[in-house]
Design a protein around this motif. Structure first.
Motif, mmCIF file in Angstrom:
data_model
loop_
_atom_site.group_PDB
_atom_site.id
_atom_site.type_symbol
_atom_site.label_atom_id
_atom_site.label_comp_id
_atom_site.label_asym_id
_atom_site.label_seq_id
_atom_site.Cartn_x
_atom_site.Cartn_y
_atom_site.Cartn_z
ATOM 1 N N ILE A 43 0.846 -1.199 0.000
ATOM 2 C CA ILE A 43 0.000 0.000 0.000
ATOM 3 C C ILE A 43 0.878 1.244 0.000
ATOM 4 N N THR A 46 2.579 1.616 -3.380
ATOM 5 C CA THR A 46 1.650 2.139 -4.379
ATOM 6 C C THR A 46 1.476 3.636 -4.226
ATOM 7 N N ALA A 47 1.352 4.099 -2.977
ATOM 8 C CA ALA A 47 1.218 5.543 -2.737
ATOM 9 C C ALA A 47 2.470 6.291 -3.196
ATOM 10 N N SER A 50 2.481 6.559 -6.945
ATOM 11 C CA SER A 50 1.485 7.514 -7.442
ATOM 12 C C SER A 50 2.035 8.934 -7.493
ATOM 13 N N TYR A 68 -2.252 12.705 -9.799
ATOM 14 C CA TYR A 68 -3.627 12.895 -9.323
ATOM 15 C C TYR A 68 -4.344 13.977 -10.125
ATOM 16 N N THR A 281 -4.799 4.383 -5.230
ATOM 17 C CA THR A 281 -4.766 5.103 -3.954
ATOM 18 C C THR A 281 -6.091 5.815 -3.696
#
Length: 305
Positions: A43, A46-47, A50, A68, A281
């Protein structure tokens, strides 16, 4: 001849108690480490991805929230969120309503209850891939339900939702309800069977009708079941991937795209790992935004009681 002195009884008991307390931790530690690394570790990874310009392979160059911004500038992402709202809302509401209704009917101690319960639970034994494939055949106008009705003489009958961009997402709703409503029924049935019959009998003695008993006694008693069912269904809705891919493939076009299929498409077929990680995310944030308020409300209610 010398020999090692045996441990005294109190010392031996203390050593055994220490070993007994340490052994479960030692046995569980590999599982704990694996969970931490492969769940929370990925996790975090992945963040991190991103916020990088990663495409085919990871590139650890920090670009802030650029991915984003690109994500929320993407019309396909907004369509996926819109589809998630439609699919999730209808899927959760219909499964809860149908599961509760079926559970109430089965709770009347009808004949062949076990056989009927097994029929409703049968879809749960299938994977979403099998469910999606089966419903794809059923809803295909050339070989499925529409063709059967046309062959029976109603040639003007049309049911081509799976080919209609405006209606394709609702075919996913139908298949999802068929798959999961039996599971919700089992949860509600277990909750109904756990309610004390003496309370219901006392209410009947006081002259309360069955609708009033259900509204004032039974349904409030099922609040934990409603909470658990909602959490499970919301989780299924948000992470739905295999059902969509097997049933519609996200089509026609991108008409039935969901965030999970969007993430897969960009991360693994379009080689935009950074954008895919950003969408994953955001999906996690959606899960948190849904679950945390409900958990907080449930804990407050439990503390008041």
């Amino acid at each position: 001849m010398s020999s090692t002195p045996a441990l005294s009884s109190p010392a031996r008991r203390q050593w055994l108690d220490t070993l007994e307390g340490f052994l479960p931790k030692l046995v569980l530690s590999p599982t704990f480490v694996v969970c931490v690394v492969f769940f929370y570790g990925f996790i975090i990874w992945t963040a991190v991805l991103s916020m990088t310009p990663s495409r085919l392979l990871p590139r650890y160059e920090f670009v802030g929230f650029e991915q984003y911004i690109s994500l929320f500038d993407n019309d396909r992402w907004w369509l996926a969120l819109k589809n998630l709202a439609a699919f999730g809302g209808l899927f959760i509401f219909a499964c809860l309503a149908m599961g509760l209704l079926l559970a109430i009917l089965l709770d009347q101690r009808i004949r062949a209850e076990g056989f009927i319960r097994s029929i409703f639970l049968y879809p749960l034994a299938l994977s979403f891939i099998v469910t999606g494939t089966a419903w794809k055949w059923i809803l295909d106008p050339s070989i499925g339900f529409q063709k059967v009705v046309n062959d029976l003489g109603w040639e003007s009958f049309v049911f081509d939702w799976i080919k209609d961009p405006e209606m394709a997402i609702y075919t996913v709703v139908i298949a999802g309800i068929w798959q999961s409503s039996g599971f919700v029924m089992a949860l509600f049935l277990a909750g109904l069977r756990g309610i004390d019959d003496s309370i219901i009998k006392a209410a009947k003695v006081d002259g309360a009708s069955m609708p009033t008993i259900y509204r004032r006694i039974i349904l409030p008693s099922l609040r934990p079941v409603f909470f658990s069912s909602f959490m499970i269904l919301a989780h299924i809705a948000i992470k739905s991937f295999d059902l969509v891919m097997a049933l519609t493939g996200g089509g026609p076009g991108f008409a039935s795209d969901l965030p999970a299929t969007f993430m897969y498409s960009f991360a693994f077929t379009r080689n935009q790992i950074g954008l895919g990680a950003a969408s994953a995310t955001v999906m996690l944030m959606i899960v948190v935004a849904v679950i945390v308020p409900f958990m907080y409300s449930e804990l407050r209610s439990a503390n008041r009681e």
